[in-house]
Scaffold this active site. Structure first.
Site, short mmCIF file in Angstrom:
data_model
loop_
_atom_site.label_atom_id
_atom_site.label_comp_id
_atom_site.label_asym_id
_atom_site.label_seq_id
_atom_site.Cartn_x
_atom_site.Cartn_y
_atom_site.Cartn_z
N THR A 39 1.52 4.53 7.00
CA THR A 39 0.86 5.74 6.50
C THR A 39 -0.28 6.20 7.41
OG1 THR A 39 -0.52 4.32 5.11
CG2 THR A 39 1.43 5.26 4.09
N HIS A 44 -5.88 -1.49 7.46
CA HIS A 44 -7.30 -1.68 7.13
C HIS A 44 -7.49 -3.01 6.42
CE1 HIS A 44 -6.15 -0.50 3.05
NE2 HIS A 44 -5.64 0.62 3.54
N HIS A 47 -5.18 -4.52 3.81
CA HIS A 47 -3.90 -5.13 4.21
C HIS A 47 -4.05 -6.60 4.59
CE1 HIS A 47 -3.00 -0.78 5.03
NE2 HIS A 47 -1.88 -1.12 4.44
N LYS A 81 0.61 5.63 -7.60
CA LYS A 81 -0.11 6.76 -7.00
C LYS A 81 -0.11 7.90 -8.01
CE LYS A 81 -0.57 4.85 -2.87
NZ LYS A 81 0.05 3.55 -3.15
N ARG A 85 3.13 12.03 -2.51
CA ARG A 85 2.61 11.90 -1.15
C ARG A 85 2.98 13.12 -0.31
NH1 ARG A 85 1.19 6.82 0.96
NH2 ARG A 85 1.50 5.06 -0.45
N GLN A 166 13.84 0.12 -1.00
CA GLN A 166 13.18 -1.15 -0.74
C GLN A 166 14.08 -2.30 -1.19
OE1 GLN A 166 8.95 -1.33 -1.31
NE2 GLN A 166 9.00 -3.50 -1.86
N ASP A 187 0.97 -4.60 -7.07
CA ASP A 187 1.50 -3.26 -7.31
C ASP A 187 2.94 -3.11 -6.82
OD1 ASP A 187 0.76 -3.50 -4.63
OD2 ASP A 187 0.16 -1.40 -4.44
N LYS A 225 -12.99 -1.23 -5.85
CA LYS A 225 -12.04 -1.36 -4.75
C LYS A 225 -12.71 -1.97 -3.54
CE LYS A 225 -8.35 1.17 -2.43
NZ LYS A 225 -7.65 2.47 -2.30
N LYS A 228 -13.97 -0.42 1.26
CA LYS A 228 -14.52 0.91 1.50
C LYS A 228 -16.03 0.80 1.76
CE LYS A 228 -10.95 3.71 0.69
NZ LYS A 228 -10.46 4.70 1.66
N THR A 229 -16.52 1.59 2.69
CA THR A 229 -17.95 1.67 2.95
C THR A 229 -18.36 3.13 2.84
OG1 THR A 229 -17.71 2.03 5.33
CG2 THR A 229 -17.76 -0.26 4.57
#
Length: 413
Positions: A39, A44, A47, A81, A85, A166, A187, A225, A228-229
């Protein structure tokens, strides 16, 4: 090492379709796979849970496979989601696939790689409907939580079909690469069980060796979560998140999260983690757990050279000797602090405000009066002096320091 026992003490077991088949696959050194969707051009820190877990399965005797979703990435996984997408172009997906594979090969070089575009792109619609769609009923798919949660808000046939693709991936790897286990985040449970059920329909439930396994999603102790910053995601690509910033991210974790992160994301043993925790409790201000966590994960992602760079920069910021860094490290240091571009005819006070060193000219004057501001280690006194009067670092940079360890950068353009 019993893989289930190993993952249990680490708190990494969420769901298993069949423990017996999982352990049989381990004993027989079968392959295990985890999928990565292209994606973006980089993975990040979110993962890392799966990357480390895939490596952990490899250490336990499995043959690990990293599957890059060059085919399924054209659709996008709809699991949990809220919205459909936005489809990427062929060129975007291909570029992301290449970037992610290169990234993963550097982090986990002992893992095999596969790209589902190699078989999905060769499948016609008729092939898919006959060979895959025929084995799935509408009621079975609608019962999947990842699908059911999207029915009310809208789910296209494209994304509705994702779980079947999948499932076919698992079957392809099962048949062609002796892969008997699929792993993923919690998920992915619906997609993973679609795969085990599809394989059961092909070979018979009693004959199937397929097993699925999920781990918990990575969240902080407060339930928020992780990864994230204020500036956004923490990437594994050093051009997006430098080794220094990556190291600092882990160094700044709360005590409440450190033990869990140690178990989840490092290969330290239970005894080693317990020892570190005891040492940390004796001297919490030394942040022993945070330092070890940051070192272990930075070394894993960026190798020893990346860790060495991060530590050198950390020491330079702490000791206040950034101006003495070599050209490459100085550039990395400036990339890690608030920086701006200015012309050489800008004034000292304009530079202080533009660099975010002060919020206003009034505050800047207060700092100057207190002799709290240095430009390239020289105390500034004349607020109207031009930047052209300042000797530059590497003929281009000005490093502003406020107090002992607040840094801001200027690049002269």
């Amino acid at each position: 090492m019993n893989i289930i026992n190993e993952l249990n003490w680490r708190g990494l077991v969420k769901q298993i379709t069949n423990e017996e088949k999982l352990l049989q696959a381990q004993q027989a050194n079968k392959a295990v796979y985890c999928g990565f969707d292209p994606t973006a051009a980089s993975l990040h820190v979110g993962h890392l849970m799966m990357i480390v877990t895939l490596q952990r399965f490899g250490k336990a005797g499995f043959n690990p496979i990293a599957l890059i979703g060059g085919g399924t990435g054209m659709i996008g996984d709809p699991s949990f989601k809220s919205d459909e997408r936005v489809l990427q172009t062929n060129e975007q997906v291909l570029a992301n696939v290449q970037a992610i594979e290169k990234q993963l090969r550097a982090i986990i070089p002992n893992v095999q790689f596969a790209n589902n575009a190699d078989w999905l792109n060769n499948m016609t619609l008729i092939d898919f409907l006959r060979d895959v769609g025929k084995d799935f009923t509408l009621s079975y798919l609608l019962a999947k939580e990842s699908i059911a949660t999207r029915i009310q808000t809208g789910l296209s046939i494209t994304e509705f079909s994702y779980t079947m693709l999948q499932a076919y991936d698992f079957w392809h790897l099962y048949s062609n690469m002796d892969c008997k286990v699929q792993i993923g985040g919690s998920d992915q449970w619906g997609n993973i069980t679609s795969g085990t059920d599809y394989i059961n329909s092909k070979v018979g439930r009693d004959n199937s060796q397929a097993a699925g396994f999920t781990i918990p999603l990575l969240v902080k102790s407060d339930g928020k979560k992780f990864g994230k910053t204020e500036s956004g995601a923490v990437w594994l690509d050093s051009t997006k998140t430098s080794e220094y910033e990556f190291y600092q991210f882990w160094l700044n974790q709360d005590d409440a999260d450190c033990e869990r992160m140690m178990k989840y994301l490092t290969f330290l043993s239970e005894a080693e983690i317990s020892k570190l925790q005891a040492e940390h409790q004796q001297a919490p201000t030394q942040r022993i757990m945070q330092k070890q966590l940051a070192a272990e994960i930075t070394r894993f992602v960026h190798q020893q050279a990346g860790l060495d760079k991060a530590i050198k920069l950390t020491e330079a910021f702490f000791q206040g000797n950034i101006a003495n860094l070599d050209k490459a490290l100085l550039k990395d240091a400036l990339a890690a602090i608030p920086s701006t571009n200015l012309a050489s005819d800008a004034t000292i006070i304009e530079a202080i405000v533009a660099s975010q060193c002060a919020s206003s000219k009034r505050e800047a004057r207060e700092f100057i009066a207190a002799k709290a501001i240095t430009f390239n280690d020289a105390i500034v006194e004349d607020e109207n002096a031009k930047l052209s009067s300042i000797p530059l670092l590497e003929n281009q940079y000005i490093l502003i320091k406020r107090g002992k360890r607040k840094y801001f950068g200027i690049k002269i353009v």
